[in-house]
Design a protein around this motif. Sequence first.
Motif, PDB file in Angstrom:
ATOM      1  N   MET A 161       5.668  -5.065  10.538  1.00  0.00           N
ATOM      2  CA  MET A 161       4.394  -4.711   9.945  1.00  0.00           C
ATOM      3  C   MET A 161       3.916  -5.859   9.062  1.00  0.00           C
ATOM      4  SD  MET A 161       5.113  -0.749   8.849  1.00  0.00           S
ATOM      5  CE  MET A 161       5.588   0.478  10.063  1.00  0.00           C
ATOM      6  N   HIS A 163       3.184  -5.933   6.036  1.00  0.00           N
ATOM      7  CA  HIS A 163       3.798  -5.957   4.708  1.00  0.00           C
ATOM      8  C   HIS A 163       5.315  -5.829   4.759  1.00  0.00           C
ATOM      9  CE1 HIS A 163       3.658  -1.760   5.656  1.00  0.00           C
ATOM     10  NE2 HIS A 163       4.053  -1.347   4.465  1.00  0.00           N
ATOM     11  N   GLY A 210       7.483  -1.645   3.847  1.00  0.00           N
ATOM     12  CA  GLY A 210       7.168  -1.831   5.260  1.00  0.00           C
ATOM     13  C   GLY A 210       8.422  -1.936   6.100  1.00  0.00           C
ATOM     14  N   ARG A 217      -0.460  -7.033  15.849  1.00  0.00           N
ATOM     15  CA  ARG A 217      -0.502  -7.709  14.548  1.00  0.00           C
ATOM     16  C   ARG A 217      -1.312  -8.999  14.652  1.00  0.00           C
ATOM     17  NH1 ARG A 217       4.218  -9.181  10.165  1.00  0.00           N
ATOM     18  NH2 ARG A 217       3.349 -11.179   9.488  1.00  0.00           N
ATOM     19  N   HIS A 231      -1.851  -5.228  10.610  1.00  0.00           N
ATOM     20  CA  HIS A 231      -1.220  -4.585  11.767  1.00  0.00           C
ATOM     21  C   HIS A 231      -1.842  -3.222  12.016  1.00  0.00           C
ATOM     22  CE1 HIS A 231       1.177  -2.431   8.635  1.00  0.00           C
ATOM     23  NE2 HIS A 231       1.174  -1.453   9.539  1.00  0.00           N
ATOM     24  N   TRP A 232      -1.714  -2.763  13.268  1.00  0.00           N
ATOM     25  CA  TRP A 232      -2.097  -1.411  13.665  1.00  0.00           C
ATOM     26  C   TRP A 232      -1.093  -0.909  14.678  1.00  0.00           C
ATOM     27  CZ3 TRP A 232      -2.960   0.476  18.528  1.00  0.00           C
ATOM     28  CH2 TRP A 232      -3.413   1.806  18.606  1.00  0.00           C
ATOM     29  N   TRP A 238      -1.470   1.555   9.866  1.00  0.00           N
ATOM     30  CA  TRP A 238      -2.123   0.255   9.714  1.00  0.00           C
ATOM     31  C   TRP A 238      -1.799  -0.309   8.337  1.00  0.00           C
ATOM     32  CZ3 TRP A 238      -5.620  -0.791   5.805  1.00  0.00           C
ATOM     33  CH2 TRP A 238      -6.175   0.312   5.149  1.00  0.00           C
ATOM     34  N   GLY A 239      -1.962  -1.621   8.197  1.00  0.00           N
ATOM     35  CA  GLY A 239      -1.690  -2.251   6.920  1.00  0.00           C
ATOM     36  C   GLY A 239      -2.190  -3.682   6.885  1.00  0.00           C
ATOM     37  N   TYR A 259      -0.615  -3.530   1.517  1.00  0.00           N
ATOM     38  CA  TYR A 259      -0.992  -2.111   1.456  1.00  0.00           C
ATOM     39  C   TYR A 259      -0.948  -1.548   2.870  1.00  0.00           C
ATOM     40  CZ  TYR A 259      -3.858   2.086   1.148  1.00  0.00           C
ATOM     41  OH  TYR A 259      -4.317   3.375   1.234  1.00  0.00           O
ATOM     42  N   ALA A 260      -0.506  -0.277   3.000  1.00  0.00           N
ATOM     43  CA  ALA A 260      -0.418   0.332   4.323  1.00  0.00           C
ATOM     44  C   ALA A 260      -0.613   1.837   4.234  1.00  0.00           C
ATOM     45  CB  ALA A 260       0.927   0.024   4.971  1.00  0.00           C
ATOM     46  N   GLU A 261      -1.039   2.433   5.359  1.00  0.00           N
ATOM     47  CA  GLU A 261      -1.146   3.880   5.499  1.00  0.00           C
ATOM     48  C   GLU A 261      -0.404   4.314   6.756  1.00  0.00           C
ATOM     49  OE1 GLU A 261      -5.091   5.408   5.382  1.00  0.00           O
ATOM     50  OE2 GLU A 261      -5.530   4.577   3.391  1.00  0.00           O
ATOM     51  N   GLU A 280       0.593   6.658   1.838  1.00  0.00           N
ATOM     52  CA  GLU A 280       0.035   5.356   1.519  1.00  0.00           C
ATOM     53  C   GLU A 280       1.072   4.617   0.691  1.00  0.00           C
ATOM     54  OE1 GLU A 280      -4.160   5.541  -0.001  1.00  0.00           O
ATOM     55  OE2 GLU A 280      -3.716   7.686   0.014  1.00  0.00           O
TER      56      GLU A 280
END
Length: 413
Positions: A161, A163, A210, A217, A231-232, A238-239, A259-261, A280
């Motif tokens: 990812m 992060h 992460g 990416r 990335h997704w 995603w982040g 940051y990522a969710e 998150e």
Amino acid sequence: MVGGLRMSAGRMSLLAAAGFLLVGGASAQAADLGGDCCADLEERIAELEATTARKGNRKVSLSIYGHVNEAIGWWDDGVETNVYNMTNDSSRTRFGFRGKASITSDLYAEYRLEIGVRAANQQLMSDNNLGTGGNSFDLRHSSWTLGSKTYGEVTVGQTSMAHDGIMQSQTANIGHFSTNDIFDFPSDFIVRGSGVRWDVLIQNREPGEGSRGNLVRYDTPEFAGFAASAHWGEDDIWGVALRYAGEIGAFEMEAGIGYAEMTMTDEECTSVAPSDAQCEELGMSGSIMHTPSGIFVTGGYGVRWDLRRELAGGSDENVHWLVQAGIEQKWNSLGKTTVFGGYQHRDAGRNSAAADYVEVDMFEVGLNQEVSAAAMNFYLHYKHYEADLTDAAGAHVPTEDFQTVIGGAMIKF
């Protein structure tokens, strides 16, 4: 002989090898440079080519890399003490393959395949388990990349990812055995006095950190030491992240923020199951070293907000932070020596309305000796864990401390 002059460098090398073998023949045959000489050499070349491992192909390169990181660990959980052999999971043993091909002067294609190896899984060890049941390979990376020196890279497949590792900025040579992975050893051990494992109490993976997954990416080109990535992944994770590495005057610096969710079923996101995760997270770290003296300071902070845990009556936040400081100098001919100390804190909050509230403190002291001639590092690492546990009624739960000393080595190839 004109055809011989047009041979590639690889075939010329094989020709030389075959010629060397022929020197051992009869002197009369060695003196006869005419007749079937070249035909005989061509036959020998064909035999050597058939039994020689190639480095990639004529268009795509191949490089093999990796390291072996094995250790011996002593532990004391307040009730029992023992010594185990282990693969150090801070940077576990691995091997990988990389390749690259130029498409134009600006465009290129790459691939990466990396396998992790655990001979004795450190994270599965406990007071009654040596972790040998965790002997395994795990797929770390399997991806291709299409890149441009001008516009950056797009990577597809199993990869990091954006992060991943964002809390591991480090200017000192200690990342192979000391990271923000606070529970790399006692994960499966019971917190004596509570009856619950350490990783269950604190949700094992570090918030903000992460990991890896099946992703798309994008990475920007580096600009003045800065590089960004995003990335997704499927079912939607995603982040984004921003990193810096460089030197400013007499100081070497590394830093990152991400940051990522995550909105999918993911045990690394939530402890509430079965349900879709809704998390998150934010992570950041920085490290600075004064190059002439070798004095360094490192810090990191990560937080994860878990909606599902909050809906179950627990705390939505899981917070982790750390600080390390030490000195790295070449005091002997082997290579640089690193001495440091550190402190890490985890506030895991409450998992649910009926669960305990837990905070954990970890104190560490470490020593690393580089052996530059062998691409090898010997290390010794002491860690002391303390759990502050409160039950659902708000009463303090007495628990035993956990301590460990891990000594080992990592050698790169």
